[in-house]
Design an enzyme around this catalytic site. Structure first.
Site, PDB file in Angstrom:
ATOM      1  N   ASN A  13      26.471  58.398 -60.732  1.00 29.41           N
ATOM      2  CA  ASN A  13      25.633  57.195 -60.790  1.00 29.41           C
ATOM      3  C   ASN A  13      26.070  56.297 -59.643  1.00 29.41           C
ATOM      4  O   ASN A  13      27.123  55.658 -59.720  1.00 29.41           O
ATOM      5  CB  ASN A  13      25.824  56.489 -62.138  1.00 29.41           C
ATOM      6  CG  ASN A  13      25.071  55.167 -62.190  1.00 29.41           C
ATOM      7  OD1 ASN A  13      24.167  54.932 -61.381  1.00 29.41           O
ATOM      8  ND2 ASN A  13      25.432  54.298 -63.126  1.00 29.41           N
ATOM      9  N   TRP A  14      25.247  56.260 -58.606  1.00 34.66           N
ATOM     10  CA  TRP A  14      25.653  55.526 -57.399  1.00 34.66           C
ATOM     11  C   TRP A  14      25.376  54.027 -57.485  1.00 34.66           C
ATOM     12  O   TRP A  14      25.698  53.290 -56.553  1.00 34.66           O
ATOM     13  CB  TRP A  14      24.955  56.117 -56.173  1.00 34.66           C
ATOM     14  CG  TRP A  14      25.584  57.404 -55.717  1.00 34.66           C
ATOM     15  CD1 TRP A  14      26.727  57.980 -56.210  1.00 34.66           C
ATOM     16  CD2 TRP A  14      25.118  58.267 -54.682  1.00 34.66           C
ATOM     17  NE1 TRP A  14      26.995  59.142 -55.536  1.00 34.66           N
ATOM     18  CE2 TRP A  14      26.027  59.351 -54.596  1.00 34.66           C
ATOM     19  CE3 TRP A  14      24.025  58.239 -53.815  1.00 34.66           C
ATOM     20  CZ2 TRP A  14      25.875  60.381 -53.667  1.00 34.66           C
ATOM     21  CZ3 TRP A  14      23.875  59.271 -52.905  1.00 34.66           C
ATOM     22  CH2 TRP A  14      24.793  60.330 -52.832  1.00 34.66           C
ATOM     23  N   LYS A  15      24.740  53.582 -58.541  1.00 33.16           N
ATOM     24  CA  LYS A  15      24.435  52.148 -58.698  1.00 33.16           C
ATOM     25  C   LYS A  15      23.791  51.625 -57.401  1.00 33.16           C
ATOM     26  O   LYS A  15      23.006  52.333 -56.792  1.00 33.16           O
ATOM     27  CB  LYS A  15      25.700  51.377 -59.062  1.00 33.16           C
ATOM     28  CG  LYS A  15      26.455  52.049 -60.222  1.00 33.16           C
ATOM     29  CD  LYS A  15      27.537  51.233 -60.813  1.00 33.16           C
ATOM     30  CE  LYS A  15      28.297  52.084 -61.822  1.00 33.16           C
ATOM     31  NZ  LYS A  15      29.063  51.315 -62.766  1.00 33.16           N
ATOM     32  N   HIS A  98      21.501  52.121 -69.417  1.00 31.90           N
ATOM     33  CA  HIS A  98      22.875  51.928 -68.920  1.00 31.90           C
ATOM     34  C   HIS A  98      23.353  50.546 -69.353  1.00 31.90           C
ATOM     35  O   HIS A  98      22.578  49.588 -69.402  1.00 31.90           O
ATOM     36  CB  HIS A  98      22.901  52.056 -67.390  1.00 31.90           C
ATOM     37  CG  HIS A  98      24.290  52.130 -66.843  1.00 31.90           C
ATOM     38  ND1 HIS A  98      25.067  51.010 -66.655  1.00 31.90           N
ATOM     39  CD2 HIS A  98      25.054  53.193 -66.484  1.00 31.90           C
ATOM     40  CE1 HIS A  98      26.252  51.387 -66.185  1.00 31.90           C
ATOM     41  NE2 HIS A  98      26.269  52.702 -66.080  1.00 31.90           N
ATOM     42  N   GLU A 100      24.916  48.309 -67.857  1.00 29.47           N
ATOM     43  CA  GLU A 100      24.660  47.226 -66.897  1.00 29.47           C
ATOM     44  C   GLU A 100      23.232  46.708 -67.050  1.00 29.47           C
ATOM     45  O   GLU A 100      22.961  45.527 -66.870  1.00 29.47           O
ATOM     46  CB  GLU A 100      24.954  47.710 -65.463  1.00 29.47           C
ATOM     47  CG  GLU A 100      26.459  47.811 -65.236  1.00 29.47           C
ATOM     48  CD  GLU A 100      26.884  48.804 -64.176  1.00 29.47           C
ATOM     49  OE1 GLU A 100      26.054  49.264 -63.378  1.00 29.47           O
ATOM     50  OE2 GLU A 100      28.098  49.138 -64.164  1.00 29.47           O
ATOM     51  N   GLU A 170      29.055  56.045 -73.285  1.00 34.47           N
ATOM     52  CA  GLU A 170      29.794  55.260 -72.303  1.00 34.47           C
ATOM     53  C   GLU A 170      30.335  54.002 -72.969  1.00 34.47           C
ATOM     54  O   GLU A 170      29.626  52.985 -73.054  1.00 34.47           O
ATOM     55  CB  GLU A 170      28.864  54.851 -71.161  1.00 34.47           C
ATOM     56  CG  GLU A 170      28.292  56.011 -70.385  1.00 34.47           C
ATOM     57  CD  GLU A 170      28.005  55.603 -68.945  1.00 34.47           C
ATOM     58  OE1 GLU A 170      28.630  56.179 -68.055  1.00 34.47           O
ATOM     59  OE2 GLU A 170      27.197  54.696 -68.728  1.00 34.47           O
ATOM     60  N   GLY A 176      33.966  51.010 -65.196  1.00 31.64           N
ATOM     61  CA  GLY A 176      34.407  50.269 -64.014  1.00 31.64           C
ATOM     62  C   GLY A 176      35.680  49.474 -64.226  1.00 31.64           C
ATOM     63  O   GLY A 176      36.025  48.619 -63.409  1.00 31.64           O
ATOM     64  N   SER A 216      35.127  55.196 -66.271  1.00 35.97           N
ATOM     65  CA  SER A 216      36.337  55.389 -65.460  1.00 35.97           C
ATOM     66  C   SER A 216      36.807  56.845 -65.390  1.00 35.97           C
ATOM     67  O   SER A 216      38.005  57.115 -65.462  1.00 35.97           O
ATOM     68  CB  SER A 216      37.459  54.467 -65.956  1.00 35.97           C
ATOM     69  OG  SER A 216      37.091  53.117 -65.751  1.00 35.97           O
ATOM     70  N   GLY A 238      32.107  54.855 -60.102  1.00 30.90           N
ATOM     71  CA  GLY A 238      32.949  54.587 -58.927  1.00 30.90           C
ATOM     72  C   GLY A 238      33.462  55.838 -58.220  1.00 30.90           C
ATOM     73  O   GLY A 238      33.385  55.937 -56.991  1.00 30.90           O
TER      74      GLY A 238
HETATM   75  C1  PEP Z   1      28.823  54.329 -64.947  1.00 29.05           C
HETATM   76  O1  PEP Z   1      28.343  53.698 -64.023  1.00 29.05           O
HETATM   77  O2  PEP Z   1      28.076  54.825 -65.790  1.00 29.05           O
HETATM   78  C2  PEP Z   1      30.273  54.490 -65.018  1.00 29.05           C
HETATM   79  C3  PEP Z   1      30.771  55.191 -65.996  1.00 29.05           C
HETATM   80  O3  PEP Z   1      31.023  53.856 -64.050  1.00 29.05           O
HETATM   81  P1  PEP Z   1      32.605  54.107 -63.759  1.00 29.05           P
HETATM   82  O4  PEP Z   1      32.804  55.599 -63.653  1.00 29.05           O
HETATM   83  O5  PEP Z   1      32.857  53.413 -62.467  1.00 29.05           O
HETATM   84  O6  PEP Z   1      33.367  53.534 -64.911  1.00 29.05           O
END
Ligand code: PEP
Length: 259
Positions: A13-15, A98, A100, A170, A176, A216, A238
């Protein structure tokens, strides 16, 4: 529990990162690294890079998708994007719900449910994200929250279409933050999610749905998570931005199907 039919999937997931040029460079290098033994690799790229990414990915076992879409097929919704436009640009899947989107843009389960149904109509695989906050975990309401999100976001989706869904657990406190759920904590939540899926469908359907863990994920914890029987893949934020760390995660996640 039969796990033989479940696909192993590693999703990036490149956001809001990477231009078209950066996307192309990453994909060209990734293609050199992947082998027939690699699990399925999905890249959720920015909207602007979908077309370039899907052209490059063609014939290379990399699946390109988007990170969000609107619930309408078209209309006066300035700044929004429709599933059929994503499909037209070459997307095969879309991440929905998601945290976010839920937290920053206040997306509700009802809105996400409409998007899930629209994605299915538009022939996009939906990666539905669910997860509890730290406060909810500490209050002991994790299962209640997960069940509510799964039930409400999938309400009215025909059992025969649930195979178009991938679930992603998640925990919000792990996204993050550098804090990962231990493999055992994640497995417990995944088993619960599968039970919730079973309650709205049947055992066979619930057992065939891939459930990903996200929060993470890094090269040093991917293997331990993937060894759990109900963790079928990973959603990586990330650590998916650098080819080196993303490829280590892909490589440590084993071969194509969950045995
Ligand atoms: C995500 O964006 O879904 C995610 C799990 O981010 P990260 O791996 O940075 O925690």
């Amino acid at each position: 529990m039969s796990t033989e039919n479940r696909q192993k999937i590693i999703v990036a997931n490149w956001k809001m990162y990477k231009t078209i040029g950066e996307t192309a460079e990453f994909i060209k290098e990734l293609i050199q690294e992947l082998s027939e033994q690699s699990p399925s690799v999905y890249l959720a790229v920015p909207f602007t890079a979908i077309k370039t990414a899907s052209d490059l990915a063609e014939g290379n076992d990399i699946v390109i998708g988007a990170q969000n879409m609107n619930d309408a097929s078209e209309g006066a919704f300035t700044g929004e994007i429709a599933g059929r436009m994503l499909k037209d640009a070459g997307a095969k899947f879309v991440i929905l719900g998601h945290s976010e989107r839920r937290q920053i843009y206040k997306e509700s389960n009802a809105f996400i449910n409409r998007k899930v149904k629209r994605a299915i109509k538009d022939d996009l695989q939906a990666i539905l994200c669910v997860g509890e906050t730290l406060e909810e975990r500490e209050e002991g309401t994790t299962q209640e929250i997960l069940n509510k999100q799964i039930t409400e976001c999938l309400e009215g989706v025909d059992v025969s279409e649930l195979n178009k869904i991938i679930l992603a657990y998640e925990p919000i406190w792990a996204i993050g933050t550098g804090k990962t759920a231990t493999p055992e904590m994640a497995e417990e939540a995944h088993q619960f999610c599968r039970q919730s899926l079973k309650n709205i469908s049947n055992k066979e359907t619930a057992d065939s749905i891939s459930i990903l863990y996200g929060g993470s994920v890094k090269p040093d914890n991917a293997k331990g998570l993937m060894e759990q029987p109900d963790i079928d893949g990973l959603l990586v934020g990330g650590a998916s931005l650098s080819l080196d760390s993303f490829f280590k995660i892909v490589n440590d996640s084993g071969s194509e199907s969950k045995k």
